[in-house]
Design a protein around this motif. Structure first.
Motif, PDB file in Angstrom:
ATOM      1  N   ALA A 302      81.097  12.502  83.294  1.00 53.16           N
ATOM      2  CA  ALA A 302      81.975  12.704  84.448  1.00 53.16           C
ATOM      3  C   ALA A 302      83.397  12.257  84.135  1.00 53.16           C
ATOM      4  O   ALA A 302      84.365  12.968  84.400  1.00 53.16           O
ATOM      5  N   THR A 303      83.525  11.065  83.541  1.00 53.57           N
ATOM      6  CA  THR A 303      84.851  10.514  83.268  1.00 53.57           C
ATOM      7  C   THR A 303      84.857   9.790  81.919  1.00 53.57           C
ATOM      8  O   THR A 303      83.808   9.365  81.417  1.00 53.57           O
ATOM      9  N   ILE A 304      86.037   9.682  81.340  1.00 52.01           N
ATOM     10  CA  ILE A 304      86.242   8.788  80.206  1.00 52.01           C
ATOM     11  C   ILE A 304      87.343   7.803  80.579  1.00 52.01           C
ATOM     12  O   ILE A 304      88.192   8.096  81.429  1.00 52.01           O
ATOM     13  N   ASP A 305      87.313   6.624  79.966  1.00 47.41           N
ATOM     14  CA  ASP A 305      88.317   5.596  80.246  1.00 47.41           C
ATOM     15  C   ASP A 305      88.600   4.829  78.960  1.00 47.41           C
ATOM     16  O   ASP A 305      87.874   4.975  77.963  1.00 47.41           O
ATOM     17  N   PRO A 306      89.634   3.999  78.931  1.00 44.05           N
ATOM     18  CA  PRO A 306      90.000   3.297  77.688  1.00 44.05           C
ATOM     19  C   PRO A 306      88.872   2.450  77.117  1.00 44.05           C
ATOM     20  O   PRO A 306      88.660   2.442  75.894  1.00 44.05           O
ATOM     21  N   ASN A 307      88.126   1.739  77.957  1.00 45.55           N
ATOM     22  CA  ASN A 307      87.056   0.873  77.454  1.00 45.55           C
ATOM     23  C   ASN A 307      85.956   1.682  76.766  1.00 45.55           C
ATOM     24  O   ASN A 307      85.455   1.292  75.707  1.00 45.55           O
ATOM     25  N   LEU A 308      85.564   2.823  77.358  1.00 42.35           N
ATOM     26  CA  LEU A 308      84.529   3.672  76.765  1.00 42.35           C
ATOM     27  C   LEU A 308      84.990   4.204  75.415  1.00 42.35           C
ATOM     28  O   LEU A 308      84.246   4.150  74.422  1.00 42.35           O
ATOM     29  N   ILE A 309      86.229   4.706  75.350  1.00 41.36           N
ATOM     30  CA  ILE A 309      86.726   5.309  74.110  1.00 41.36           C
ATOM     31  C   ILE A 309      86.836   4.263  73.006  1.00 41.36           C
ATOM     32  O   ILE A 309      86.457   4.516  71.849  1.00 41.36           O
ATOM     33  N   MET A 310      87.309   3.048  73.331  1.00 40.01           N
ATOM     34  CA  MET A 310      87.445   2.018  72.305  1.00 40.01           C
ATOM     35  C   MET A 310      86.071   1.528  71.841  1.00 40.01           C
ATOM     36  O   MET A 310      85.884   1.208  70.659  1.00 40.01           O
ATOM     37  N   GLU A 311      85.109   1.468  72.744  1.00 43.24           N
ATOM     38  CA  GLU A 311      83.757   1.066  72.346  1.00 43.24           C
ATOM     39  C   GLU A 311      83.135   2.116  71.443  1.00 43.24           C
ATOM     40  O   GLU A 311      82.501   1.778  70.432  1.00 43.24           O
TER      41      GLU A 311
END
Length: 388
Positions: A302-311
């Protein structure tokens, strides 16, 4: 049909036929004739059917494709000998309409000898289907290269090349063979009268459950290299894992989970052999896992965010196997913050040198609503574009 034994048959040629051969010779023959001959032999009489089940030969099927239409089932069976059989099962009144096409890879389609079209009187479509597929699934020894369950939106017999039988009509309205109404449109000839109205969803679910019960008689789990599923519910994959050895599956491709809440979490526990995962359709929770064997993952979130991408950047960088990870997403949360944390970019691309290797992790977000992590050779990227 009445059962009979070889000694009851008083026919000259049967004295040296299959029914009177030594046990070892008979087993060798049955093990090498292939699924098509075995299916046909099982229909001869109860004795042969029971004998084949007792010998339990390998049906030598290579792949099975099952497509569920609104009023029919279309199946393709590929054999290890290179031949292909296409089957169409449809309900006509109290009967089942079965169309059977056989293709050999060394030959062109034979519109005469290769095709059989028949009405099976007073028999449900499901009964006709399982008479062919139950012995294959239960007795299959060779690992399947692929097994496909697919939901299709169109109705039956839309491919006019495969439907010559239904063109023998009176003013294109009545089938001269079976008397049912016909209609032509852009997809070809449709059998409209008294077709099976069962929903395709119910039949996929019914067949997956039927297989679970049926496969209990197998001594070991069915081995499948590639599993393709379209239009199923998430719990049905769990049912399939009771008769398919998921530890041997190399690729799972799911086009759509039906009637599910958003942010489904797909459990990768026990799937250590998986090399490729592809999930499109619903919104999932992005798989984050110590990827030890998976080489590629594609899914929808549904969404991506900075924390998800960096993890994900951290996990993918250290994974010994993962080479390609793609996320199709609806929205980005805190997009500017994500770009800041990723560092200087070249047209929405970032190139990171992977420690102690000659590989680069490329993060690409220049496609519409799709972000991709990919490992590539260092030599493919200009030095001044690499983030150390």
């Amino acid at each position: 049909m009445t059962s009979f034994k070889p000694e009851q048959v008083d026919v000259g040629f049967m004295q040296t036929g299959l029914l009177t051969m030594p046990d070892l010779v008979e087993r060798r023959i049955l093990d090498n004739v292939g699924f098509l001959a075995l299916i046909q032999l099982r229909k001869v009489c109860r004795y042969l059917r029971d004998r084949i089940d007792e010998v339990n030969p390998d049906y030598r099927v290579e792949s099975i494709y099952l497509a569920y239409y609104r009023s029919s089932i279309r199946a393709n069976i590929d054999s290890t000998d290179g031949s292909t059989v296409e089957l169409i099962f449809a309900k006509c009144g109290n009967d089942t309409l079965l169309q059977w096409d056989k293709q050999d890879t060394l030959l062109q389609w034979d519109k005469g000898d290769a095709r059989k079209t028949m009405l099976i009187n007073n028999e449900e479509t499901g009964a006709s289907f399982w008479k062919i597929f139950e012995p294959i699934f239960v007795n299959q020894k060779t690992p399947l290269t692929s097994l496909t369950f697919e939901e299709r939106l169109f109705d039956v017999f839309q491919n006019t090349e495969l439907d010559e039988y239904f063109h023998n009509t009176t003013e294109d309205t009545i089938c001269s063979e079976c008397g049912h109404e016909l209609e032509k449109d852009g997809h070809g000839v449709f059998h409209l009268s008294k077709l099976n109205k069962d929903t395709r969803h119910a039949r996929i679910e019914e067949h997956i459950e039927r297989l679970r019960c049926m496969m209990e008689s197998r001594k070991k789990l069915l081995e499948v290299d590639n599993l393709y599923l379209d239009g199923i519910q998430q719990h049905q994959l769990s049912i399939m894992s009771t008769y398919i050895n998921m530890k041997k599956v190399k690729k799972i491709d799911i086009e759509d989970f039906l009637h599910e809440e958003r942010t489904i979490r797909f459990d990768l526990e026990g799937l250590d052999s998986i090399e490729s995962l592809c999930f499109f359709g619903p919104y999932l929770t992005a798989p984050i896992y110590p990827f030890n064997s998976i080489r590629s993952i594609y899914c929808t979130v549904a969404t991506i965010d900075p924390n998800l991408i960096m993890e994900l950047k951290k996990v993918i960088s250290t994974s010994p196997s993962l080479q390609d990870y793609g996320l199709s997403y609806g929205t980005i949360i805190a997009e500017e913050e994500m770009y800041r944390r990723l560092g200087p970019d070249t047209t929405d691309e970032w190139f990171y040198l992977l420690k102690d290797t000659d590989m680069i992790l490329c993060i690409n977000n220049n496609d519409d609503s799709f972000i991709r992590f990919q490992k590539i050779e260092k030599s493919e990227i200009p030095e001044n574009a690499i983030i150390q």
